[in-house]
Design a protein around this motif. Sequence first.
Motif, PDB file in Angstrom:
ATOM      1  N   GLU A 267      -0.139 -12.668   2.101  1.00 30.58           N
ATOM      2  CA  GLU A 267      -1.070 -12.400   3.200  1.00 30.58           C
ATOM      3  C   GLU A 267      -0.682 -13.190   4.443  1.00 30.58           C
ATOM      4  N   ASN A 268      -0.252 -14.422   4.245  1.00 28.04           N
ATOM      5  CA  ASN A 268       0.149 -15.254   5.375  1.00 28.04           C
ATOM      6  C   ASN A 268       1.399 -14.714   6.066  1.00 28.04           C
ATOM      7  N   ALA A 269       2.194 -13.959   5.322  1.00 29.47           N
ATOM      8  CA  ALA A 269       3.406 -13.357   5.905  1.00 29.47           C
ATOM      9  C   ALA A 269       3.091 -12.093   6.705  1.00 29.47           C
ATOM     10  N   GLY A 270       1.820 -11.749   6.776  1.00 28.85           N
ATOM     11  CA  GLY A 270       1.416 -10.591   7.562  1.00 28.85           C
ATOM     12  C   GLY A 270       1.355  -9.294   6.787  1.00 28.85           C
ATOM     13  N   LEU A 271       1.531  -9.362   5.475  1.00 29.02           N
ATOM     14  CA  LEU A 271       1.457  -8.165   4.641  1.00 29.02           C
ATOM     15  C   LEU A 271       0.048  -7.991   4.087  1.00 29.02           C
ATOM     16  N   GLU A 272      -0.241  -6.790   3.622  1.00 36.11           N
ATOM     17  CA  GLU A 272      -1.518  -6.495   2.987  1.00 36.11           C
ATOM     18  C   GLU A 272      -1.246  -6.172   1.520  1.00 36.11           C
ATOM     19  N   PRO A 273      -1.265  -7.164   0.670  1.00 38.29           N
ATOM     20  CA  PRO A 273      -0.898  -6.928  -0.727  1.00 38.29           C
ATOM     21  C   PRO A 273      -1.944  -6.105  -1.470  1.00 38.29           C
ATOM     22  N   VAL A 274      -1.450  -5.282  -2.371  1.00 43.43           N
ATOM     23  CA  VAL A 274      -2.298  -4.568  -3.316  1.00 43.43           C
ATOM     24  C   VAL A 274      -2.144  -5.293  -4.655  1.00 43.43           C
ATOM     25  N   VAL A 275      -3.244  -5.800  -5.178  1.00 49.27           N
ATOM     26  CA  VAL A 275      -3.214  -6.606  -6.401  1.00 49.27           C
ATOM     27  C   VAL A 275      -3.722  -5.763  -7.566  1.00 49.27           C
ATOM     28  N   ILE A 276      -2.899  -5.675  -8.606  1.00 51.32           N
ATOM     29  CA  ILE A 276      -3.193  -4.805  -9.742  1.00 51.32           C
ATOM     30  C   ILE A 276      -3.150  -5.635 -11.035  1.00 51.32           C
TER      31      ILE A 276
ATOM     32  N   ALA B 139       0.807  -1.215   0.000  1.00 51.91           N
ATOM     33  CA  ALA B 139       0.000   0.000   0.000  1.00 51.91           C
ATOM     34  C   ALA B 139       0.843   1.270   0.000  1.00 51.91           C
ATOM     35  N   ASP B 140       2.052   1.195   0.543  1.00 53.13           N
ATOM     36  CA  ASP B 140       2.893   2.389   0.631  1.00 53.13           C
ATOM     37  C   ASP B 140       3.879   2.534  -0.529  1.00 53.13           C
ATOM     38  N   SER B 141       3.703   1.721  -1.572  1.00 51.95           N
ATOM     39  CA  SER B 141       4.656   1.749  -2.688  1.00 51.95           C
ATOM     40  C   SER B 141       4.431   2.917  -3.636  1.00 51.95           C
TER      41      SER B 141
ATOM     42  N   GLY C  73      14.305 -15.425  -8.395  1.00 55.58           N
ATOM     43  CA  GLY C  73      13.943 -16.789  -8.042  1.00 55.58           C
ATOM     44  C   GLY C  73      12.576 -16.804  -7.371  1.00 55.58           C
ATOM     45  N   TYR C  74      12.312 -17.866  -6.645  1.00 51.64           N
ATOM     46  CA  TYR C  74      10.995 -17.982  -6.012  1.00 51.64           C
ATOM     47  C   TYR C  74      11.040 -17.406  -4.587  1.00 51.64           C
ATOM     48  N   THR C  75      11.418 -16.134  -4.544  1.00 53.50           N
ATOM     49  CA  THR C  75      11.519 -15.434  -3.253  1.00 53.50           C
ATOM     50  C   THR C  75      10.633 -14.190  -3.240  1.00 53.50           C
ATOM     51  N   GLN C  76       9.544 -14.225  -3.998  1.00 52.58           N
ATOM     52  CA  GLN C  76       8.731 -13.015  -4.150  1.00 52.58           C
ATOM     53  C   GLN C  76       8.256 -12.451  -2.822  1.00 52.58           C
ATOM     54  N   THR C  77       7.789 -13.327  -1.931  1.00 50.06           N
ATOM     55  CA  THR C  77       7.234 -12.847  -0.666  1.00 50.06           C
ATOM     56  C   THR C  77       8.277 -12.101   0.151  1.00 50.06           C
ATOM     57  N   SER C  78       9.446 -12.700   0.331  1.00 52.44           N
ATOM     58  CA  SER C  78      10.478 -12.047   1.134  1.00 52.44           C
ATOM     59  C   SER C  78      11.010 -10.808   0.436  1.00 52.44           C
TER      60      SER C  78
ATOM     61  N   ILE D 214       5.746  -9.797  -9.673  1.00 52.55           N
ATOM     62  CA  ILE D 214       4.793 -10.390 -10.603  1.00 52.55           C
ATOM     63  C   ILE D 214       4.569 -11.816 -10.122  1.00 52.55           C
ATOM     64  N   GLY D 215       3.350 -12.103  -9.737  1.00 50.90           N
ATOM     65  CA  GLY D 215       3.060 -13.408  -9.146  1.00 50.90           C
ATOM     66  C   GLY D 215       1.699 -13.919  -9.552  1.00 50.90           C
ATOM     67  N   PHE D 216       1.305 -15.007  -8.911  1.00 56.15           N
ATOM     68  CA  PHE D 216       0.049 -15.671  -9.242  1.00 56.15           C
ATOM     69  C   PHE D 216      -1.040 -15.293  -8.242  1.00 56.15           C
ATOM     70  N   SER D 217      -2.201 -15.000  -8.775  1.00 56.34           N
ATOM     71  CA  SER D 217      -3.310 -14.571  -7.927  1.00 56.34           C
ATOM     72  C   SER D 217      -3.799 -15.665  -6.997  1.00 56.34           C
ATOM     73  N   ASN D 218      -3.554 -16.923  -7.349  1.00 62.73           N
ATOM     74  CA  ASN D 218      -4.095 -18.017  -6.539  1.00 62.73           C
ATOM     75  C   ASN D 218      -3.135 -18.553  -5.487  1.00 62.73           C
ATOM     76  N   ASN D 219      -1.850 -18.247  -5.574  1.00 56.74           N
ATOM     77  CA  ASN D 219      -0.957 -18.741  -4.518  1.00 56.74           C
ATOM     78  C   ASN D 219      -0.006 -17.678  -3.950  1.00 56.74           C
ATOM     79  N   ASP D 220       0.571 -16.821  -4.787  1.00 57.73           N
ATOM     80  CA  ASP D 220       1.485 -15.815  -4.257  1.00 57.73           C
ATOM     81  C   ASP D 220       0.754 -14.811  -3.361  1.00 57.73           C
ATOM     82  N   VAL D 221      -0.453 -14.442  -3.744  1.00 57.90           N
ATOM     83  CA  VAL D 221      -1.219 -13.511  -2.909  1.00 57.90           C
ATOM     84  C   VAL D 221      -1.484 -14.129  -1.542  1.00 57.90           C
ATOM     85  N   VAL D 222      -1.827 -15.419  -1.524  1.00 64.64           N
ATOM     86  CA  VAL D 222      -2.071 -16.114  -0.254  1.00 64.64           C
ATOM     87  C   VAL D 222      -0.802 -16.140   0.593  1.00 64.64           C
ATOM     88  N   ALA D 223       0.333 -16.420  -0.023  1.00 62.73           N
ATOM     89  CA  ALA D 223       1.594 -16.478   0.717  1.00 62.73           C
ATOM     90  C   ALA D 223       1.952 -15.129   1.320  1.00 62.73           C
TER      91      ALA D 223
END
Length: 336
Positions: free
Chosen positions: A198-207, A124-126, A171-176, A187-196
């Motif tokens: 959110e699980n890390a405690g972030l509030e992703p903005v999906v565009i 959100a702050d990007s 690599g596959y380190t998008q969340t970190s 750039i990630g997948f709406s069905n799994n990266d967004v979930v990951a």
Amino acid sequence: MKKSRLIAGIAALMLALTGCQSGSNQEGEAAPDKVTIGLTYIPDVQFAPIYVAEANGYFDDAGLDVTIRHHGAQESLFGALSSGEEDIVFAGAAEMVQARSQGIDVVNWATLYQTYPVVLITSADSGIETPADLAGKSVGLPGPFGENYYALLAMQDAYDLHDSMTVAYIGYTQTSALATGEVDAIIGFSNNDVVAIENAGLEPVVIPMVEDGLPLIGVGFGSLEGSLDADVQARFLHAVELAVADAAADTEGTMDIVTEHVPSLADETQRELATQVLIKTLELYQGSEVFGQQDNQTWNDMVQFLYDSGITETFVGADEAYTSEIVDLVLDMRAQ
């Protein structure tokens, strides 16, 4: 669209899908057709419809003896299909076109994800509200390959970002990477990266990657052109359609089935996360009144984009790359 080798299967399909074939070997009944489906990843909740079709007997009911084969981490997407070890492959449409341009005569005969699953994800702050805001910023993705990369190129074309943004292959380190500020967006997948995320405690903005839609098609089923069998593949597709409906109606029962293939989901936390991925994955199948529908305009847009972007070195026409015949045959069956 490919029509050769398929019309001959219409009469057999009508019989098969109205109950004249079965998976048993009782006297007077046809033996089941053997089919090996290649799932191009290790066992995962995203393959739930295939697992459910097997567990709930839909393949058996369709007169099919189905073997589920998962690919190894280093295995090529289409090697087993090319060698005849697999009859059907579950893979991205763009990857099938790329393979066809390289001499593998794979033909896509059903689109499963009616919504392309790749999105731009940021915080959100990007200060990023649309892809145009990436000018002067950085975006991360696994590497110059696959659906993430194709979506990146399409986004850069649409917003003239080729020279004004930094692309980081992380690599596959998008969340970190997003959490630590290594990149401004991923750039990630709406069905799994967004979930990951959110699980890390972030509030992703999906565009959305492109406001008017990407010139790309999601994963589907493909087979070698010379091995297309309308009867078998239409029965297979209908069985998966029934399984998708079951999975959406009973996510807990579906997770029980998936856990048989992915034992780590016996852990309550892992199961909860996987359930979220399942729900988001099933949403990708929506968006069309016809299961497996092929969109001719998007197919034409995609093959041109892949060629213009240099992903395919030789042009592959949409009429070579896909067929609607299998989906049409299932529709014909329903009309009987």
